[in-house]
Design a protein around this motif. Structure first.
Motif, PDB file in Angstrom:
ATOM      1  N   ARG A  97       0.801  -1.232   0.000  1.00  0.00           N
ATOM      2  CA  ARG A  97       0.000   0.000   0.000  1.00  0.00           C
ATOM      3  C   ARG A  97       0.833   1.281   0.000  1.00  0.00           C
ATOM      4  N   PHE A  98       2.007   1.247   0.639  1.00  0.00           N
ATOM      5  CA  PHE A  98       2.833   2.438   0.790  1.00  0.00           C
ATOM      6  C   PHE A  98       4.230   2.216   0.218  1.00  0.00           C
ATOM      7  N   GLN A  99       4.882   3.312  -0.122  1.00  0.00           N
ATOM      8  CA  GLN A  99       6.295   3.283  -0.483  1.00  0.00           C
ATOM      9  C   GLN A  99       7.051   3.422   0.838  1.00  0.00           C
ATOM     10  N   ILE A 100       7.707   2.362   1.272  1.00  0.00           N
ATOM     11  CA  ILE A 100       8.349   2.348   2.580  1.00  0.00           C
ATOM     12  C   ILE A 100       9.752   2.931   2.480  1.00  0.00           C
ATOM     13  N   GLU A 101       9.991   3.988   3.268  1.00  0.00           N
ATOM     14  CA  GLU A 101      11.299   4.653   3.264  1.00  0.00           C
ATOM     15  C   GLU A 101      12.242   4.029   4.284  1.00  0.00           C
ATOM     16  N   ASN A 102      11.840   3.955   5.526  1.00  0.00           N
ATOM     17  CA  ASN A 102      12.679   3.414   6.593  1.00  0.00           C
ATOM     18  C   ASN A 102      12.090   2.080   7.001  1.00  0.00           C
ATOM     19  N   ARG A 103      12.772   1.009   6.675  1.00  0.00           N
ATOM     20  CA  ARG A 103      12.231  -0.336   6.893  1.00  0.00           C
ATOM     21  C   ARG A 103      12.611  -0.934   8.246  1.00  0.00           C
ATOM     22  N   SER A 104      13.345  -0.209   9.047  1.00  0.00           N
ATOM     23  CA  SER A 104      13.811  -0.744  10.318  1.00  0.00           C
ATOM     24  C   SER A 104      12.698  -0.756  11.369  1.00  0.00           C
ATOM     25  N   ILE A 105      12.437  -1.948  11.923  1.00  0.00           N
ATOM     26  CA  ILE A 105      11.454  -2.068  13.011  1.00  0.00           C
ATOM     27  C   ILE A 105      12.078  -2.817  14.181  1.00  0.00           C
ATOM     28  N   ASN A 106      13.307  -2.448  14.511  1.00  0.00           N
ATOM     29  CA  ASN A 106      14.090  -3.138  15.540  1.00  0.00           C
ATOM     30  C   ASN A 106      13.281  -3.520  16.774  1.00  0.00           C
ATOM     31  N   LYS A 107      12.898  -2.547  17.575  1.00  0.00           N
ATOM     32  CA  LYS A 107      12.181  -2.809  18.826  1.00  0.00           C
ATOM     33  C   LYS A 107      10.670  -2.886  18.619  1.00  0.00           C
ATOM     34  N   LEU A 108      10.236  -2.635  17.421  1.00  0.00           N
ATOM     35  CA  LEU A 108       8.805  -2.598  17.135  1.00  0.00           C
ATOM     36  C   LEU A 108       8.350  -3.973  16.650  1.00  0.00           C
ATOM     37  N   ASN A 109       8.321  -4.922  17.560  1.00  0.00           N
ATOM     38  CA  ASN A 109       8.025  -6.302  17.174  1.00  0.00           C
ATOM     39  C   ASN A 109       6.646  -6.785  17.591  1.00  0.00           C
ATOM     40  N   THR A 110       5.831  -5.887  18.143  1.00  0.00           N
ATOM     41  CA  THR A 110       4.447  -6.227  18.496  1.00  0.00           C
ATOM     42  C   THR A 110       3.552  -5.036  18.135  1.00  0.00           C
ATOM     43  N   PRO A 111       2.285  -5.292  17.901  1.00  0.00           N
ATOM     44  CA  PRO A 111       1.373  -4.160  17.634  1.00  0.00           C
ATOM     45  C   PRO A 111       1.384  -3.127  18.766  1.00  0.00           C
ATOM     46  N   GLN A 112       1.466  -3.586  20.006  1.00  0.00           N
ATOM     47  CA  GLN A 112       1.472  -2.670  21.147  1.00  0.00           C
ATOM     48  C   GLN A 112       2.721  -1.785  21.137  1.00  0.00           C
ATOM     49  N   ALA A 113       3.854  -2.319  20.698  1.00  0.00           N
ATOM     50  CA  ALA A 113       5.079  -1.523  20.616  1.00  0.00           C
ATOM     51  C   ALA A 113       5.014  -0.518  19.464  1.00  0.00           C
ATOM     52  N   ILE A 114       4.327  -0.880  18.395  1.00  0.00           N
ATOM     53  CA  ILE A 114       4.219  -0.011  17.221  1.00  0.00           C
ATOM     54  C   ILE A 114       3.209   1.109  17.455  1.00  0.00           C
ATOM     55  N   HIS A 115       2.023   0.739  17.914  1.00  0.00           N
ATOM     56  CA  HIS A 115       0.907   1.689  18.068  1.00  0.00           C
ATOM     57  C   HIS A 115       0.105   1.279  19.302  1.00  0.00           C
ATOM     58  N   PRO A 116       0.572   1.685  20.495  1.00  0.00           N
ATOM     59  CA  PRO A 116      -0.073   1.241  21.734  1.00  0.00           C
ATOM     60  C   PRO A 116      -1.523   1.691  21.852  1.00  0.00           C
TER      61      PRO A 116
END
Length: 167
Positions: A97-116
């Motif tokens: 859906r999107f053009q992804i610029e920064n693909r790093s999701i190091n600590k963002l490994n759960t939905p709660q960590a990404i968007h609490p």
């Protein structure tokens, strides 16, 4: 970005006065009435764009793209524990859906960590992480509803953003 381009195109077309004007865009010829018809289609909906074979992919970081998808799919839920979320599948959807610029999701490994679900509580003792989250949301809410297909999800995100600014 998409809205700015469309607004510039709209202004340009509206300023054209000569009905006999012919414009050449990438080797294709358009008269004024054709341009105005295209203009209306572009402003009405993204579905119209897809029907015309135009695909618009907005540039977002992987986190922001995942926030949009999580928000659209799960904003009514009180907690992510109510449902099993396949994060790998969500990442694949974000890349489509999107053009992804920064693909790093190091600590963002759960939905709660990404968007609490309760960001004020989640970031209560972590002001630096809260600041990063606020910056991620700021881009998503300020250019209006640019990234969202679900208006209610967008409205809910604006409320979350306003809440996190005040906590």
């Amino acid at each position: 970005m998409k809205k700015e381009i469309l607004i510039d195109a709209v202004k340009f077309v509206e300023n054209l006065q000569d009905e006999s004007s012919i414009l050449v865009i990438d080797g294709h010829f358009f008269n004024l009435s054709q341009l105005k018809a295209i203009q209306k289609k572009l402003l009405n909906s993204d579905r119209e764009l897809k029907e015309m074979g135009i695909v618009v992919k907005e540039n977002l970081s992987i986190r922001r793209a995942l926030i949009v998808l999580l928000q659209e799919k799960y904003y009514p839920l009180k907690t992510y524990n109510e449902i099993d979320i396949n994060l790998e599948q969500l990442v694949k959807q974000a890349k489509v859906r999107f053009q992804i610029e920064n693909r790093s999701i190091n600590k963002l490994n759960t939905p709660q960590a990404i968007h609490p679900k309760n960001p004020c509580h989640h970031y209560e003792d972590r002001p630096l992480e809260k600041g990063h989250y606020k910056n991620a949301l700021k881009l998503l809410v300020n250019p209006c509803q640019l990234f969202f297909q679900d208006e209610n999800a967008f409205i809910n995100l604006v409320t979350i953003y306003e809440d996190i600014l005040n906590c």
